[in-house]
Design an enzyme around this catalytic site. Structure first.
Site, PDB file in Angstrom:
ATOM      1  N   HIS A  68       0.843  -1.203   0.000  1.00 31.59           N
ATOM      2  CA  HIS A  68       0.000   0.000   0.000  1.00 31.59           C
ATOM      3  C   HIS A  68       0.875   1.249   0.000  1.00 31.59           C
ATOM      4  O   HIS A  68       2.096   1.154   0.106  1.00 31.59           O
ATOM      5  CB  HIS A  68      -0.999  -0.003   1.148  1.00 31.59           C
ATOM      6  N   HIS A  73       5.994   1.718   3.790  1.00 30.14           N
ATOM      7  CA  HIS A  73       5.924   0.521   2.943  1.00 30.14           C
ATOM      8  C   HIS A  73       6.454   0.756   1.526  1.00 30.14           C
ATOM      9  O   HIS A  73       6.734  -0.196   0.816  1.00 30.14           O
ATOM     10  CB  HIS A  73       4.493  -0.007   2.895  1.00 30.14           C
ATOM     11  N   ASP A 178      -0.398  -4.058   5.688  1.00 30.19           N
ATOM     12  CA  ASP A 178      -1.208  -3.617   6.816  1.00 30.19           C
ATOM     13  C   ASP A 178      -2.656  -3.890   6.465  1.00 30.19           C
ATOM     14  O   ASP A 178      -3.056  -3.686   5.325  1.00 30.19           O
ATOM     15  CB  ASP A 178      -1.005  -2.126   7.072  1.00 30.19           C
ATOM     16  N   GLU A 203       1.274  -8.426   9.738  1.00 26.74           N
ATOM     17  CA  GLU A 203       1.644  -7.295  10.569  1.00 26.74           C
ATOM     18  C   GLU A 203       1.115  -7.564  11.968  1.00 26.74           C
ATOM     19  O   GLU A 203       0.217  -8.396  12.149  1.00 26.74           O
ATOM     20  CB  GLU A 203       1.040  -6.002  10.013  1.00 26.74           C
TER      21      GLU A 203
END
Lengths: 598, 658
Positions: A68, A73, A178, A203
């Site tokens: 994402h 990230h 996530d 996560e």
């Protein structure tokens, strides 16, 4: 023995600079390529020298997948691809592909233009990097090469967030990025099918938290904002431009409408309108309710929320301001915070997780004096509230995902070591699967045990299934017999007869004949009849035939009776069987030697 | 494997494929051309239509003046228009496991199939197909329910009566199976059975078959389908396009290596070039507007209209007609325009990249913003007060039998200044216009059909090389109107298998293999031996487990050890429990090495006798005979079981076990 190796370069027992290397079936995949908000030095990016000491990464990686658009990230992506060097494919969903370059450019501006850092990636590098991106659609099976395939699942969390399944042959890994297991005001909940991966990399931001219901948190949030505004205070809500901001905007917008409030709400960056536009165009990625009603009323067109100008911060009277970035580590949110921190009437609401080292993290830990640049200190008098609105799965959600996907092993990243430890124990207890939590640079190896796919001849399979019956008896399993032919990488399982034929071999008949002598004062025919009756009573589940030509046939074993003219009572029983009936033949010869029951 | 053909319409297919243990329906198109036999449904009372004379047979014997009306020498049914459904009697619809939808035009019969038939399966479609399909169904229902008819005409359907009616009504077939439109409730129930899929998503059906939708390039979310097992592959090609319009381009390479390719949905107007038609459309439109007339474009609410609007967006300014208003009138006009903007993932590259800016992918957003394009749910309400002439109106239904278009035909038909431009290829424009004759308005026929033409399809088939092609019968001969155009048909080797409505085709398949998995423990225990160069065999004895059409071979469980308390003798008396099949043997037992082996095992007195086929060995001490032949060994041994088994094992050493 085949195995899967997993090495976090970032996010191993930590939150920030997510970057996980996976080796599966001879393929190497990099999952996420993030930056760390808590550092300004080399530790900001993952340590790519782990992959290779010198030179480019292209030949060491088969693909890179970004889950994402959050910078922890994807923040190191242009550095990795353009400065270290990687030319292979980078996969991300359409919304991520759209939004990621904007956030990267923002990040670059703050770092280079404001902090004056050099040796950082340039705008052109971001553009070049994005050219290597291949968009992913949900549930689409993307064939990276002949063997490696990837598939994206909806993850909630932020617009376009995805979980990915990576598959080589029969081995597979799922990486969650996530995710969020409860739908919120603008996004749906993460979902995955029962894909039984060899390992699930999850996560664990909220590994130990079981959060109360969302409604309560929302009510709490609105109450706090309302009270502060009522007493003339200012509310600062540090957010990231995309994601939580939209959810909270929808929340405040509807509340303002219902309560008929007049205090202004501002959104700080020029990104707002643009950001909302992304939400409108990618409405299929939002939750069911918004998607259903978007034709009548688009939830991302706000009436009460207006663009913020720097000068408004000094305006008298109450106001609510959403400002970026979310952890108060730089930029406009930090500037406004500095202005408002001295007044106890004001409030700052931290709606998300703050990484260690950021101002956000410090004030959340109750620090009342902050050291600023130039040795100045800042007294924190305003009220500090923390409200977990960041859309991560809590412990309950993580367990729920494990139940959905049924992994054989579990690996935790993106969390704090202590909390991970707790969750790891819980997972191992509840699901009886191994759970790993490697630190950065530490490799976890999981031995997989894939079964071997083989082509079985349909004749053989159908025959076996017919013989086995519809409900196989678990106590007396039927053994099936076949010949596996291995030729030019193909594995075919056929019946032995077919194998002989295909290989051009002829069958070798092995027969046994055995004579048993027996005293039996009856005619030959009667003796044979008595043998028939005897065998019938002993061998209940076998086919036994009495053939009129003077033989008894058990399965394929032939039994005949003869006697000599001299001694009519001394019978010679002739048994003849082939190797295929060896056990039964051997048994019968032993049985008949004992004589017939009188 | 069989294919049941429930529709003969080449572009509105409905076929059922029985493949392995699954029953898969491919599309369920609704043939709406039956509506052409009916009188238009006017939204506003039409004195002309209500004054049409009723029909009475010449001799006066049959009087159907309530049901049939005559207009310019043609007879129409005065009742709610009806549609021709896919065949329902050919097979039990409740046995259908899944329905695969290829595009929103090919799903309009869905409620007839899934409701009131006992259907309990799942429908698979992409998200745009579902959403736009829902809009088109909703529109159809609204068109019908807005203008309720008190009576349904049925007398004319009586065989004896229909026979005597004038053509073309006389020749209409299966009129008793025609049905009126479904309700919104049935639409909702039918669509609740849809499961969304994305392109290249592999969907497992009962573990036996895998189905995958592929982009077909024809409309938003349109797909071709791959239906395959590990060994067999059927491709279903329906409504595909190689032209660059708004949808994602057609995916071709995945169609390779098909055993059977079912080909439907080719262009209905093989002689018209869509680009040329678009040019003609624009020039006729401009001509009419300049002369002060209005332009009526009967069209579906989604699909080509997006391209028309985009084309006009560029054309109108260059033609100096920038101020001409466009009206799009449909109960779903707004939804259709809005939905078109949110399916970026399903659009061509060019439109997709706009979303990254972020800008709406279609320029009609700008047309709406600048008030050049206005949309209304119907002619009632705001439209009547806001509309200015001359103008361009896009509205449905293209059959001209229902929808707001009926009103514009009545309104504008009398003036030769106005023009109607037909762009949809589904209906014959002469038939569509029949109940409006005599007509003063100009008629222009610019059918835009972007689907594959015969030239494109033969090139495609050359590339992807399917073993067999199945197609509707009309594709195997030149069009009836152009019998000499042998280029307008499929010529293939082997010739395509043609189907018509109610055909049942056996597809040329011989399934020979199935996928099975050996558990790793079993695989490790196998002992391969090389039979000849590059070919090895291993004997597999295993337990088969089959569950959900997945087969697994496990090692044979070790027999539980016999409890020591049991007497050995008793055990011997039990017959052998399981009939474990022994391997087949192959090879030969050579004389000399065998003798040597016997010798080594203490059997020294052997008399060898030569026979026609081999040798007979007489083991004199033991009184045992062994016949050795090329393909057979026979051991004759009485009363000495240990010896017999020992000899057996010696023989086995020379043979291969399979």
């Amino acid at each position: 023995m085949p195995d899967i190796k997993i090495t976090p370069l970032g996010a191993g027992q930590d939150v920030g600079r997510s970057c996980i290397l996976v080796s599966i079936g001879g393929k190497n995949i990099m999952l996420d390529c993030g930056m760390h908000m808590g550092y300004n030095d080399d530790r900001r990016f993952p340590d790519f020298s782990y992959i290779t000491q010198n030179g480019r990464l292209t030949e060491f990686l088969d693909c890179v997948i970004i889950s994402h658009f959050h910078l922890d990230h994807c923040g190191a992506l242009p550095y990795m691809s353009e400065m270290v060097g990687y030319d292979g494919p980078i996969y991300m969903t359409h919304p991520t592909k759209a939004i990621c370059p904007i956030l990267l450019e923002d990040f670059r501006k703050i770092t280079v233009d404001k902090k004056g850092e050099t040796n950082f990636f340039t705008s052109q590098m971001i553009k070049d990097c994005m050219k290597k991106v291949v968009p992913l659609n949900l549930h689409q099976t993307v064939q990276v090469d002949e063997e490696l395939e990837i598939k994206a699942y909806y993850a909630g969390h932020v617009l376009g967030a995805a979980m990915v399944q990576i598959k080589v042959g029969l081995e597979s890994v799922v990486y969650t990025g996530d995710y969020n297991m409860t739908p919120d005001r603008h996004l749906g909940a993460a979902w995955i099918d029962k894909c039984r991966p060899d390992i699930l990399i999850s996560e664990s931001t909220y590994a130990t938290t079981i959060r109360d219901s969302k409604r309560c948190r929302e009510r709490d949030f609105l109450k706090k904002v309302h009270e502060t505004v009522e007493r003339g205070g200012k509310v600062l809500i540090p957010v990231f431009a995309l994601g939580r901001a939209q959810e909270l905007c929808i929340l405040l917008e509807t509340f303002w409408e219902r309560m008929n409030l007049k205090a202004p709400i501002y959104f700080s960056t020029g990104l707002t309108e643009k950001a909302n536009h992304y939400y409108k165009l990618f409405i299929t990625w939002t939750n069911q309710k918004i998607r259903k009603t978007f034709v009548q009323r688009n939830m991302f067109e706000f009436k009460h929320i207006k663009a913020f100008d720097r000068s408004y911060a000094d305006n008298p009277g109450p106001m609510v301001v959403f400002a970026t970035p979310g952890m108060l580590h730089a930029g406009q949110s930090l500037q406004i915070f500095k202005k408002w921190a001295g007044n106890e009437k004001n409030m700052v609401i931290m709606p998300g997780y703050c990484v260690q080292g950021t101002v956000g993290h410090k004030i959340l830990n109750g620090q009342k004096k902050l050291e600023m640049e130039g040795r100045a200190t800042l007294d924190v008098k305003l009220q500090v509230e923390y409200m977990s609105f960041s859309a991560h799965a809590d412990a309950k959600g993580i367990m729920q995902l494990i139940r959905m996907a049924e992994p054989r092993n579990m690996l935790l990243v993106h969390g704090e070591a202590k909390k991970m430890e707790f969750l790891k124990d819980k997972i191992e207890q509840e699901f009886s699967i191994s759970c790993y939590m490697p630190a950065n640079g530490e490799t976890t190896t999981i031995v997989t045990n894939p079964s071997v796919p083989v082509d079985i001849s349909l004749n053989l399979l159908k025959r076996e299934m017919a013989l086995g019956g519809p409900l196989p008896d678990a106590k007396r399993p039927r053994t099936m017999h076949g010949t596996l032919i291995m030729k030019d990488n193909s594995l075919r399982l056929v019946s032995p007869e077919q194998a002989l034929k295909e290989l051009g071999l002829s069958e070798h008949q092995l027969r046994f004949t055995c004579r048993v002598q027996l005293h039996d004062p009856h005619s030959d025919t009667d003796t044979l009849g008595r043998i028939y009756t005897h065998l019938k009573s002993v061998l209940k589940s076998y086919s036994i035939q009495h053939v009129p030509d003077g033989t008894v046939i058990v399965e394929s074993i032939v039994i005949k009776v003869t006697s000599s003219a001299e001694e009519p009572n001394l019978k010679v029983i002739l048994l003849s069987w082939s190797y295929q009936d060896e056990e039964l033949g051997s048994f019968l010869s032993t049985l008949l030697k004992k004589g017939l029951p009188s | 494997m069989k294919l049941y053909c429930l529709s003969g319409h080449p572009t509105l297919p409905c076929n059922v494929l029985k493949f392995k243990s699954t029953t898969i329906m491919l599309d369920c198109g609704l043939d709406t051309t039956a509506a052409l036999y009916f009188l238009p449904l006017p939204l506003v009372h039409s004195p002309r239509l209500s004054k049409l004379p009723g029909w009475v047979s010449k001799d006066g014997a049959i009087n159907l003046e309530k049901e049939l009306k005559e207009c310019s020498g043609r007879v129409f049914v005065d009742s709610q228009p009806e549609f021709c459904l896919p065949e329902k009697e050919l097979l039990d619809l409740s046995t259908i496991d899944v329905i695969l939808i290829s595009n929103y035009h090919c799903m309009m019969a869905l409620p007839y199939i899934t409701e009131h038939t006992g259907f309990t399966g799942t429908v698979y479609a992409t998200e745009p197909t579902l959403q736009i399909g829902r809009l088109l169904m909703e529109e159809l229902v609204t068109f019908m329910e807005r203008v309720p008819k008190a009576h349904a005409a049925t007398c004319w359907k009586n065989k004896e009566i229909q026979r005597l009616l004038p053509g073309p009504l006389k020749d209409a077939v299966d009129v008793w199976s025609w049905r009126k439109c479904y309700s919104m409730q049935e639409v909702n129930s039918a669509l609740s059975k849809v499961q969304l899929v994305g392109y290249s998503q592999k969907v497992e059906l009962f573990g036996a078959v895998q189905v995958t939708p592929l982009s077909s390039g024809y409309s938003l979310g349109s797909s071709n389908w791959i239906i395959q097992s590990h060994y067999e592959k059927v491709s279903y090609v329906s409504g595909s396009s190689l032209l660059t319009t708004h949808p994602q381009p057609m995916e071709q390479s995945s169609l390779k290596n098909s055993d059977v390719l079912i080909l439907t949905g080719l262009t209905q107007i093989p002689t018209a070039n869509p680009d040329g038609m678009l040019g003609e459309f624009c020039s006729n439109l401009a001509m009419t507007i300049r002369a002060g007339g209005n332009v009526l474009v009967p069209c579906y609410s989604s699909g080509v209209i997006y391209d028309l609007l985009e084309c006009l967006y560029q054309f109108m300014d260059s033609a100096n007609l920038g101020t001409t208003p466009f009206y799009f009138i449909s109960p779903v006009a707004n939804s259709s325009l809005e939905f078109s903007q949110i399916f970026a993932e399903w659009l061509c590259q060019n439109k997709q990249s706009k979303v990254y800016l972020p800008e709406p992918p279609f320029p009609h957003a700008e047309l709406i913003q600048t008030n050049k394009l206005k949309h209304y749910p119907s002619i009632h309400g705001d439209f009547s007060s806001e509309f200015r002439q001359p103008c361009v109106v896009f509205t449905g239904h293209p059959s001209l039998r229902f929808g707001d278009v009926v009103h514009f035909m009545e309104l504008w038909g009398k003036s030769s200044l106005n023009t109607i431009i037909f762009t949809e290829p589904d209906f014959s424009y002469l038939d569509a216009l029949a109940p409006y004759q005599p007509l003063a308005m100009k008629c222009v026929y610019c059918p835009i059909d972007t689907r594959l033409n015969f030239h494109q399809v033969s090139k495609l088939l050359k590339d992807i090389q399917p073993l067999h092609v199945v197609c509707p019968e009309p594709y195997t001969q030149p069009p009836p109107a152009q019998p000499h155009r042998s280029d307008l048909m499929l010529e293939l080797q082997p010739p395509p298998m043609a189907y018509r409505r109610c055909s049942v085709l056996g597809l040329p398949f011989r399934r020979r293999y199935e996928r099975i998995h050996l558990l790793p423990e079993l695989a490790r225990s196998l002992v391969p031996s090389e039979i000849k160069a590059g070919v090895s065999v291993a004997t597999v004895s295993a337990v088969l487990q089959s569950k959900d059409n997945k087969h697994v071979l496990q090692p044979v469980p070790k027999p539980a050890p016999v409890p020591p308390s049991k007497k050995r003798k008793r055990v011997m008396e039990e017959p052998p429990e399981v009939l474990n099949p022994k391997p087949l043997l192959s090879g030969a037992v050579p004389l000399e090495p065998f003798l040597a082996m016997l010798h080594k095992n203490g059997i020294t007195e052997v008399k060898v006798e030569e026979t026609a086929d081999g040798h007979i060995l007489h083991l004199q001490t033991e009184d045992v005979l062994i016949q050795l032949e090329e393909d057979a060994t026979h051991i004759i041994c009485d009363n000495n079981e240990p010896l017999r088994t020992a000899l057996r094992d010696l023989v086995l050493r020379f043979l291969q076990k399979l």
